[in-house]
Design a protein around this motif. Structure first.
Motif, PDB file in Angstrom:
ATOM      1  N   ALA A  32       0.707  -1.185   0.010  1.00 15.67           N
ATOM      2  CA  ALA A  32       0.009  -0.129  -0.145  1.00 15.67           C
ATOM      3  C   ALA A  32       0.887   1.414   0.074  1.00 15.67           C
ATOM      4  O   ALA A  32       0.513   2.114  -0.802  1.00 15.67           O
ATOM      5  CB  ALA A  32      -0.774  -0.058   1.306  1.00 15.67           C
ATOM      6  N   GLU A  33       1.603   1.282   0.888  1.00 17.99           N
ATOM      7  CA  GLU A  33       2.817   2.432   0.993  1.00 17.99           C
ATOM      8  C   GLU A  33       3.513   2.606  -0.159  1.00 17.99           C
ATOM      9  O   GLU A  33       3.819   3.913  -0.722  1.00 17.99           O
ATOM     10  CB  GLU A  33       3.672   2.351   2.101  1.00 17.99           C
ATOM     11  N   ASN A  34       3.946   1.603  -1.227  1.00 19.37           N
ATOM     12  CA  ASN A  34       4.556   1.537  -2.458  1.00 19.37           C
ATOM     13  C   ASN A  34       3.596   2.339  -3.456  1.00 19.37           C
ATOM     14  O   ASN A  34       4.062   3.015  -4.133  1.00 19.37           O
ATOM     15  CB  ASN A  34       5.287   0.450  -2.951  1.00 19.37           C
ATOM     16  N   ILE A  35       2.356   1.721  -3.560  1.00 21.12           N
ATOM     17  CA  ILE A  35       1.333   2.059  -4.479  1.00 21.12           C
ATOM     18  C   ILE A  35       1.214   3.613  -4.325  1.00 21.12           C
ATOM     19  O   ILE A  35       0.933   4.255  -5.318  1.00 21.12           O
ATOM     20  CB  ILE A  35       0.309   1.158  -4.482  1.00 21.12           C
ATOM     21  N   PHE A  36       0.803   4.075  -3.115  1.00 22.14           N
ATOM     22  CA  PHE A  36       0.210   5.322  -2.893  1.00 22.14           C
ATOM     23  C   PHE A  36       1.642   6.399  -2.410  1.00 22.14           C
ATOM     24  O   PHE A  36       1.433   7.277  -1.885  1.00 22.14           O
ATOM     25  CB  PHE A  36      -0.813   5.515  -1.991  1.00 22.14           C
ATOM     26  N   LEU A  37       2.675   5.736  -2.522  1.00 20.43           N
ATOM     27  CA  LEU A  37       3.952   6.664  -2.026  1.00 20.43           C
ATOM     28  C   LEU A  37       3.889   8.187  -2.708  1.00 20.43           C
ATOM     29  O   LEU A  37       3.936   8.482  -3.906  1.00 20.43           O
ATOM     30  CB  LEU A  37       5.156   6.044  -2.699  1.00 20.43           C
ATOM     31  N   GLY A  38       4.036   8.990  -1.679  1.00 20.03           N
ATOM     32  CA  GLY A  38       3.916  10.568  -2.089  1.00 20.03           C
ATOM     33  C   GLY A  38       2.468  10.882  -2.277  1.00 20.03           C
ATOM     34  O   GLY A  38       2.152  12.227  -2.480  1.00 20.03           O
ATOM     35  N   GLU A  39       1.388  10.013  -2.013  1.00 16.92           N
ATOM     36  CA  GLU A  39       0.096  10.498  -2.093  1.00 16.92           C
ATOM     37  C   GLU A  39      -0.801   9.800  -1.180  1.00 16.92           C
ATOM     38  O   GLU A  39      -1.976   9.546  -1.325  1.00 16.92           O
ATOM     39  CB  GLU A  39      -0.507   9.802  -3.702  1.00 16.92           C
ATOM     40  N   LEU A  40      -0.233   9.548   0.136  1.00 17.61           N
ATOM     41  CA  LEU A  40      -0.796   8.735   1.112  1.00 17.61           C
ATOM     42  C   LEU A  40      -2.052   9.482   1.692  1.00 17.61           C
ATOM     43  O   LEU A  40      -2.109  10.744   1.834  1.00 17.61           O
ATOM     44  CB  LEU A  40       0.077   8.598   2.255  1.00 17.61           C
TER      45      LEU A  40
END
Length: 503
Positions: A100-108
């Motif tokens: 999850a953190e990788n997929i939305f990195l910078g857009e959490l």
């Protein structure tokens, strides 16, 4: 009926680096709901063009249009905000973070006071993963995933926005056949939503299965666009490299020597069982099979990376025990690995140092390494293998895939091995460089080397091999000579159908 407006168009793009005109007035467009292949040899300018599109390079001349509105990409983040999303061949994930953190990195997603809304993050991620039909969830640590599943995480990143165009760069290089089906379904869904797809691949079967049009670059210049349904591999290849390729079956024209290496009843746990084969001096022995058949694991065992649980390895008729790669090298066995960038090269080092790395201790004069001896080795194999580089100081990471592979091969040839094992010799390499590598393998056999080639591409293994070992689920199913093998019999053997003819 008027033609649809391109979702993305590049017009007259020029990009020059010191001493090199990487792009020379290139134009390219992709329509809504179109899968448009971008093809060319390594070094043709594809990567540079995509870096211009992605805001990594600023063009010297030319213009980018999104839905016919001129724009200038200033960064990858800006490109994504404009709806242009990249699925890179080289993974760019943080191993210690969750999917999850990788997929939305910078857009959490955030709650009040800047706190991460973990519930929404995991829910949104799992919704994306569901469309990808993968077997892991949002909380999985990325470093615990296989390379293939990490590639699916990269694809998941593209689905966090409403993209106008998605660029896939060699997306199937690390995927199994089942995962490829999922990827192609994702692309079909994007296409149905009107997204423009740029598909970069050297795999002709994928190009002709997936794409609507094919545009070709050569030497930094645009060479033309073909409608996929109205062309064939020969025309595309001619456009890419300016010549026809020899794709005929292998026919040996030289004498073979005695058996150089033999395996008898070789096993390694559940990875492969009771494997027997031999390879002679002057022979190319091909290994062919599906992912998981055990081919690479056999190569790693011969090279001392795995300990066999049973069986014998004989070199020139004498049994040997190979406990490490150092021991394999001492015995005259070399391995060109499947992952040349991760296992075969130090990308930040220059060409000379990469080529001489295994024998650095032998090149010492007192406490120092003899630079003259290193340069002499590099010059010898640059000429012998036709490695195209300005000089030994060039960083290996800046070479094309074909020239990187030649550096790895040259590194091991300079050790003068008796047996050379080449695992997936042309993975990620364009058709022109493939032909050069194939010719090189045949030339090495003609010089008396015993060569083992492991390949997932049937035309390749048919083209270079004198004999072919077909494997299924860790077992040798059949062994074929080059003049008796047929495509049907080879497919049957690697599918486990020929169980009554186990070698």
């Amino acid at each position: 009926m008027t033609d649809p407006t391109p979702v993305l168009r590049l017009e007259g793009i020029v990009k020059t680096f010191p001493g090199v005109r990487a792009l020379d007035g290139v134009s390219f467009s992709v329509l809504p709901g179109e899968v448009h292949a971008l093809m060319g040899e390594n070094g043709a300018g594809k990567s540079t063009l995509m870096k211009v599109l992605g805001g990594i390079h600023t063009p010297d001349e030319g213009q980018i249009f999104i839905d016919e509105e001129p724009t200038q990409m200033t960064s990858p983040q800006h490109a994504k905000a404009k709806g242009v999303v990249f699925i890179h061949q080289e993974l760019s994930l943080a191993d210690e973070l969750s999917v999850a953190e990788n997929i939305f990195l910078g857009e959490l997603p955030l709650k009040s006071f800047g706190l991460v809304d973990w519930a929404k993050l995991y829910a949104d991620t799992n919704a994306i993963l569901k469309t990808l039909n993968v077997g892991f969830d949002a909380k999985t640590r990325v470093g615990d995933l296989s390379i293939a599943n990490q590639q699916m995480v990269e694809i998941g990143r593209a689905l966090t926005v409403d993209p106008r165009a998605v660029i896939f760069d060699e997306p199937t290089a690390s995927l199994t056949d089942a995962e490829k089906v999922v990827l192609f379904d994702v692309i079909a869904d994007l296409k149905a939503r009107g997204v423009g797809i740029i598909y970069i691949s050297h795999r002709m079967e994928e190009i002709f299965k997936m794409t609507d049009r094919i545009s070709v670059l050569r030497d930094g210049s645009y060479r033309g666009t073909l409608i996929t349904a109205q062309t064939d591999e020969d025309e595309v290849t001619q456009l890419m490299i300016g010549r026809a390729l020899d794709l005929s079956r292998n026919v040996s024209h030289h004498d073979m020597g005695p058996v150089a290496l033999e395996a008898r009843g070789l096993s390694c746990g559940d990875l492969f069982r009771d494997v027997s084969f031999s390879v002679r001096q002057g022979e190319v022995l091909g290994f062919y099979g599906l992912v998981g058949a055990g081919r690479t694991e056999i190569a790693e065992t011969l090279f001392g990376l795995r300990d066999p649980s049973a069986g014998q390895i004989l070199l020139n008729g004498e049994e040997v025990r190979i406990s490490s790669p150092m021991e394999a090298i001492r015995l005259g066995i070399s391995l060109v690995p499947e992952d040349r960038k991760g296992q075969g090269l130090v990308l930040g080092m220059n060409c000379r140092d990469n080529m001489t790395l295994p024998q650095i201790d032998d090149l010492r004069t007192g406490p120092l390494v003899s630079e003259g001896a290193e340069v002499a080795i590099f010059d010898q194999y640059r000429d012998k293998l036709d490695i195209r580089t300005p000089g030994w100081r060039q960083t290996v990471g800046n070479l094309s895939g074909g020239n990187q592979q030649k550096i790895v091969i040259g590194k091991w040839l300079s050790m003068r091995p008796e047996v050379l094992i080449v695992d997936e010799p042309t993975r990620g390499i364009d058709v022109g460089s493939k032909s050069e590598i194939h010719n090189l393998i045949r030339d090495l056999a003609a010089q008396g080397y015993a060569v083992i080639v492991i390949s997932s591409e049937m035309p390749e293994v048919l083209h270079v091999s004198d004999r072919i070992v077909a494997m299924y689920s860790g077992r040798v199913m059949r062994e074929f000579t080059s003049d008796e093998v047929t495509e049907d019999s080879l497919i049957q053997a690697i599918s486990g159908i020929d169980g009554d003819k186990v070698a």
